[in-house]
Motif scaffolding. Structure first.
Motif, PDB file in Angstrom:
ATOM      1  N   LEU A  70      -5.051  -6.635   1.739  1.00 53.21           N
ATOM      2  CA  LEU A  70      -4.934  -6.407   0.297  1.00 53.21           C
ATOM      3  C   LEU A  70      -3.467  -6.433  -0.136  1.00 53.21           C
ATOM      4  O   LEU A  70      -3.117  -7.017  -1.166  1.00 53.21           O
ATOM      5  CB  LEU A  70      -5.571  -5.064  -0.072  1.00 53.21           C
ATOM      6  CG  LEU A  70      -5.478  -4.676  -1.548  1.00 53.21           C
ATOM      7  CD1 LEU A  70      -6.178  -5.698  -2.438  1.00 53.21           C
ATOM      8  CD2 LEU A  70      -6.080  -3.289  -1.779  1.00 53.21           C
TER       9      LEU A  70
ATOM     10  N   ILE B 108       0.303   4.988  -1.657  1.00 49.06           N
ATOM     11  CA  ILE B 108      -0.822   5.568  -0.917  1.00 49.06           C
ATOM     12  C   ILE B 108      -0.776   5.142   0.549  1.00 49.06           C
ATOM     13  O   ILE B 108      -1.004   5.956   1.447  1.00 49.06           O
ATOM     14  CB  ILE B 108      -2.161   5.178  -1.586  1.00 49.06           C
ATOM     15  CG1 ILE B 108      -2.276   5.889  -2.935  1.00 49.06           C
ATOM     16  CG2 ILE B 108      -3.346   5.501  -0.685  1.00 49.06           C
ATOM     17  CD1 ILE B 108      -3.446   5.442  -3.778  1.00 49.06           C
ATOM     18  N   GLN B 109      -0.449   3.866   0.783  1.00 52.32           N
ATOM     19  CA  GLN B 109      -0.374   3.400   2.175  1.00 52.32           C
ATOM     20  C   GLN B 109       0.745   4.128   2.927  1.00 52.32           C
ATOM     21  O   GLN B 109       0.559   4.547   4.075  1.00 52.32           O
ATOM     22  CB  GLN B 109      -0.154   1.886   2.219  1.00 52.32           C
ATOM     23  CG  GLN B 109      -1.391   1.098   1.786  1.00 52.32           C
ATOM     24  CD  GLN B 109      -1.335  -0.383   2.161  1.00 52.32           C
ATOM     25  OE1 GLN B 109      -0.322  -0.876   2.632  1.00 52.32           O
ATOM     26  NE2 GLN B 109      -2.440  -1.086   1.968  1.00 52.32           N
TER      27      GLN B 109
ATOM     28  N   PRO C 102     -11.421  -8.351  -2.215  1.00 52.63           N
ATOM     29  CA  PRO C 102     -10.276  -9.239  -1.957  1.00 52.63           C
ATOM     30  C   PRO C 102     -10.607 -10.375  -0.991  1.00 52.63           C
ATOM     31  O   PRO C 102     -10.145 -11.491  -1.153  1.00 52.63           O
ATOM     32  CB  PRO C 102      -9.229  -8.293  -1.352  1.00 52.63           C
ATOM     33  CG  PRO C 102      -9.578  -6.951  -1.889  1.00 52.63           C
ATOM     34  CD  PRO C 102     -11.077  -6.933  -2.013  1.00 52.63           C
TER      35      PRO C 102
ATOM     36  N   LEU D 197      -8.676   3.970  -2.586  1.00 56.04           N
ATOM     37  CA  LEU D 197      -7.581   3.164  -2.042  1.00 56.04           C
ATOM     38  C   LEU D 197      -7.120   3.627  -0.662  1.00 56.04           C
ATOM     39  O   LEU D 197      -6.254   3.015  -0.044  1.00 56.04           O
ATOM     40  CB  LEU D 197      -6.388   3.194  -3.013  1.00 56.04           C
ATOM     41  CG  LEU D 197      -6.692   2.659  -4.419  1.00 56.04           C
ATOM     42  CD1 LEU D 197      -5.502   2.888  -5.337  1.00 56.04           C
ATOM     43  CD2 LEU D 197      -7.047   1.181  -4.362  1.00 56.04           C
ATOM     44  N   CYS D 198      -7.761   4.721  -0.167  1.00 55.84           N
ATOM     45  CA  CYS D 198      -7.248   5.350   1.053  1.00 55.84           C
ATOM     46  C   CYS D 198      -7.442   4.483   2.292  1.00 55.84           C
ATOM     47  O   CYS D 198      -6.804   4.721   3.306  1.00 55.84           O
ATOM     48  CB  CYS D 198      -7.875   6.727   1.259  1.00 55.84           C
ATOM     49  SG  CYS D 198      -9.635   6.652   1.569  1.00 55.84           S
ATOM     50  N   LEU D 199      -8.319   3.490   2.225  1.00 53.17           N
ATOM     51  CA  LEU D 199      -8.569   2.672   3.409  1.00 53.17           C
ATOM     52  C   LEU D 199      -7.953   1.276   3.319  1.00 53.17           C
ATOM     53  O   LEU D 199      -8.287   0.392   4.094  1.00 53.17           O
ATOM     54  CB  LEU D 199     -10.083   2.542   3.648  1.00 53.17           C
ATOM     55  CG  LEU D 199     -10.834   3.853   3.861  1.00 53.17           C
ATOM     56  CD1 LEU D 199     -12.311   3.566   4.113  1.00 53.17           C
ATOM     57  CD2 LEU D 199     -10.245   4.628   5.028  1.00 53.17           C
ATOM     58  N   SER D 200      -7.059   1.059   2.377  1.00 50.26           N
ATOM     59  CA  SER D 200      -6.523  -0.296   2.214  1.00 50.26           C
ATOM     60  C   SER D 200      -5.580  -0.660   3.349  1.00 50.26           C
ATOM     61  O   SER D 200      -4.935   0.208   3.941  1.00 50.26           O
ATOM     62  CB  SER D 200      -5.787  -0.403   0.887  1.00 50.26           C
ATOM     63  OG  SER D 200      -4.624   0.378   0.919  1.00 50.26           O
ATOM     64  N   GLY D 201      -5.497  -1.938   3.636  1.00 50.73           N
ATOM     65  CA  GLY D 201      -4.647  -2.410   4.726  1.00 50.73           C
ATOM     66  C   GLY D 201      -3.772  -3.584   4.316  1.00 50.73           C
ATOM     67  O   GLY D 201      -3.553  -3.833   3.121  1.00 50.73           O
TER      68      GLY D 201
ATOM     69  N   ASN E 179      -0.416   7.727   3.563  1.00 47.79           N
ATOM     70  CA  ASN E 179      -1.456   7.787   4.586  1.00 47.79           C
ATOM     71  C   ASN E 179      -0.878   7.723   5.986  1.00 47.79           C
ATOM     72  O   ASN E 179      -1.419   8.286   6.923  1.00 47.79           O
ATOM     73  CB  ASN E 179      -2.423   6.605   4.423  1.00 47.79           C
ATOM     74  CG  ASN E 179      -3.605   6.962   3.552  1.00 47.79           C
ATOM     75  OD1 ASN E 179      -3.870   8.132   3.331  1.00 47.79           O
ATOM     76  ND2 ASN E 179      -4.307   5.964   3.064  1.00 47.79           N
TER      77      ASN E 179
ATOM     78  N   VAL F  60      -4.763   2.962   9.398  1.00 40.75           N
ATOM     79  CA  VAL F  60      -5.696   4.022   9.039  1.00 40.75           C
ATOM     80  C   VAL F  60      -7.020   3.778   9.766  1.00 40.75           C
ATOM     81  O   VAL F  60      -7.412   2.635   9.964  1.00 40.75           O
ATOM     82  CB  VAL F  60      -5.888   4.025   7.503  1.00 40.75           C
ATOM     83  CG1 VAL F  60      -7.096   4.845   7.095  1.00 40.75           C
ATOM     84  CG2 VAL F  60      -4.627   4.551   6.825  1.00 40.75           C
TER      85      VAL F  60
ATOM     86  N   MET G  79      -9.033   0.392  10.173  1.00 37.28           N
ATOM     87  CA  MET G  79      -8.639  -0.564   9.129  1.00 37.28           C
ATOM     88  C   MET G  79      -7.609  -1.529   9.689  1.00 37.28           C
ATOM     89  O   MET G  79      -6.462  -1.582   9.248  1.00 37.28           O
ATOM     90  CB  MET G  79      -8.081   0.180   7.915  1.00 37.28           C
ATOM     91  CG  MET G  79      -9.057   1.164   7.294  1.00 37.28           C
ATOM     92  SD  MET G  79     -10.728   0.491   7.042  1.00 37.28           S
ATOM     93  CE  MET G  79     -10.367  -0.794   5.865  1.00 37.28           C
TER      94      MET G  79
ATOM     95  N   THR H 129     -11.048  -2.518  -1.647  1.00 37.89           N
ATOM     96  CA  THR H 129      -9.784  -2.863  -0.975  1.00 37.89           C
ATOM     97  C   THR H 129      -9.940  -3.891   0.136  1.00 37.89           C
ATOM     98  O   THR H 129      -8.947  -4.404   0.622  1.00 37.89           O
ATOM     99  CB  THR H 129      -9.116  -1.592  -0.394  1.00 37.89           C
ATOM    100  OG1 THR H 129     -10.007  -0.988   0.545  1.00 37.89           O
ATOM    101  CG2 THR H 129      -8.796  -0.598  -1.495  1.00 37.89           C
TER     102      THR H 129
ATOM    103  N   LEU I 256      -0.545   1.329  -4.694  1.00 39.27           N
ATOM    104  CA  LEU I 256      -1.093   0.959  -3.389  1.00 39.27           C
ATOM    105  C   LEU I 256      -0.085   1.231  -2.279  1.00 39.27           C
ATOM    106  O   LEU I 256      -0.423   1.819  -1.242  1.00 39.27           O
ATOM    107  CB  LEU I 256      -1.474  -0.525  -3.401  1.00 39.27           C
ATOM    108  CG  LEU I 256      -2.200  -1.057  -2.173  1.00 39.27           C
ATOM    109  CD1 LEU I 256      -3.598  -0.462  -2.074  1.00 39.27           C
ATOM    110  CD2 LEU I 256      -2.275  -2.582  -2.212  1.00 39.27           C
TER     111      LEU I 256
ATOM    112  N   VAL J  61      -8.761   9.117   8.788  1.00 42.00           N
ATOM    113  CA  VAL J  61      -9.026   9.503   7.398  1.00 42.00           C
ATOM    114  C   VAL J  61     -10.516   9.822   7.320  1.00 42.00           C
ATOM    115  O   VAL J  61     -11.349   8.993   7.692  1.00 42.00           O
ATOM    116  CB  VAL J  61      -8.673   8.352   6.418  1.00 42.00           C
ATOM    117  CG1 VAL J  61      -9.200   8.659   5.024  1.00 42.00           C
ATOM    118  CG2 VAL J  61      -7.174   8.117   6.375  1.00 42.00           C
TER     119      VAL J  61
END
Lengths: 285, 285
Positions: free
Chosen positions: B207, A279-280, A181, B200-204, A283, A137, A117, A177, A276, A163
């Protein structure tokens, strides 16, 4: 896992992602050989020190970093050409790749589909850099029972965090995500393209941040989006419903209700952003 | 203009913008006195060194930095209380302020409406900092023939660049470049608020940049938005039409047309971003 050691990697596709990976690997003294059907990309990647085109001995790992619509074909060829190697891809869409490999009845034992990502709104080896994957990730598709140690080693070597999720979960997640966007940024930026210059004289950093990814490459992104349309359309439809509701709120003559409903919307946005970020952070911790 | 010198400024409203201005002015040795109806804001601004509450001698300039819906009332009181001073506001919406001042038959000779295009998704004096306006555009509403030298001095002292336009032009411009993006960020972030964590686990970073301003204060922003609804609704409606068209493109069964039309959309976005960057660079050169 401690026994796996990356000695030699063969990279097919010297774009932004592939070349950035190769530069990182070279910096860690992993031997990298390069291949790209576009000779200028290949020459640029070599010039940058991403690797060489000398004959591969026997790569441990083949990285397929070509545009998503070309991945399955290149993976099939790589599995055949390098019978001892693991083969990974790094594409932004997963389900269509597995569909194509299944349809071709390919043994997937040596194939691991992944997706770092990381990216930029710029493309090509000339924009590549080592460190692009640090603290990012990296999705690993869990169609296998266990991810080979060599793949985890690659991800750790580049400073990223794996992940694990299924191809279907991946494509749903990136639709929300990343892909939606991306298109929303393009739509907003296309409104700017049509605006009078006078309307743009007061713009600031907020707008610039929102449309930064609208600078992305049209060929690559049309390719990605077309492989994930159903998931994307679901999100755009949800956005449209929210915008329709917003217009109704704004056009209501009941100003006290309007105020309350605007506050509710903005607070929902506050929560979404907080979620968000949480979670980021989690992660990457 | 070279003869104007800011000696003493009175600030009404110690929020993010007002306190940041005061901190800058104090750093340039301008005397600043402070006023805020919220005592905790006032105390925080004093603690930060933004000024004092000692009695004003006779301020050269009164800065009204209160929420937009309160501006006209505070400006009227300030014009009366400080009969020798220039009075400026820094609100994000202009037409309703002039409408209210006109309706009250206020002589506008000593009032200059301005709007620094700087801010944060955070509010309050505790998030203020000197330097917030450096290299930012600062709108000055040209209802007068000439902008008083003292106002231009203020803007230059804070490192900003004045842009002159009418109240109507201002409100149209910020609807496109600030208010609509703000609401779009909230809408996108509210979609995130409703999403499963797994999605949402792959957001960077892409976003995160798009929803950063969704963190903005709901009371302030509902206030701003409600004073500029017609302009905002026009842009949201245009966005909706583009999204509807995008869904049609994505759902079309003619894949070659889809590909071409997606490329066209993304390239329009590329142009919009390039245009925005060009205008921002030119404004600040």
């Amino acid at each position: 896992m401690s026994e796996a050691v990356l000695h030699e990697v063969h990279l097919i596709g010297c774009g932004l992602i592939g070349t950035s990976m190769a530069l990182d690997l070279r910096a860690k003294d992993v031997k990298v050989t390069l291949e790209d059907s576009v000779s200028t990309n290949l020459a640029e990647a070599i010039k940058l020190g991403a690797g060489s085109t000398e004959a591969q001995d026997s790569p441990d790992l083949v990285i397929v970093a070509v545009p998503p619509s070309a991945v399955s074909e290149v993976v099939i060829a790589a599995l055949e050409k390098y019978p001892e190697a693991l083969v990974i891809d790094v594409a932004s869409v997963k389900t269509p790749i597995f569909d194509a490999l299944d349809a071709a009845k390919i043994d997937l034992t040596r194939f691991i589909s992944t997706h770092p990502m990381a990216g930029k709104e710029l493309t090509g080896p000339e924009n590549a850099n080592a460190g692009l994957f640090k603290n990012k990730v990296w999705a690993v598709i869990k169609e296998q029972n266990q991810t080979p140690a060599l793949v985890l080693e690659l991800i750790h070597l580049l400073g990223a965090k794996p992940v694990h999720l299924s191809a279907i979960e991946h494509d749903k997640a990136v639709a929300l995500t990343s892909h939606t966007p991306q298109l929303l940024a393009s739509v907003l930026a296309s409104l700017i393209a049509e605006a009078d210059e006078a309307e743009l004289c007061l713009s600031g950093q907020g707008l610039l941040d929102m449309v930064r990814i609208a600078g992305s490459d049209s060929k690559l992104w049309s390719d990605i989006v077309m492989l994930n349309t159903a998931n994307i359309v679901a999100h755009i439809t949800a956005l449209q419903a929210k915008l329709t509701n917003l217009v109704e709120i704004l056009e209501s003559s009941e100003t006290s209700t309007t105020k309350d409903e605007l506050i509710t919307l903005i607070e929902q946005g506050n929560s979404g952003l907080a979620k968000l970020k949480q979670i980021q952070d989690r992660n990457l911790s």
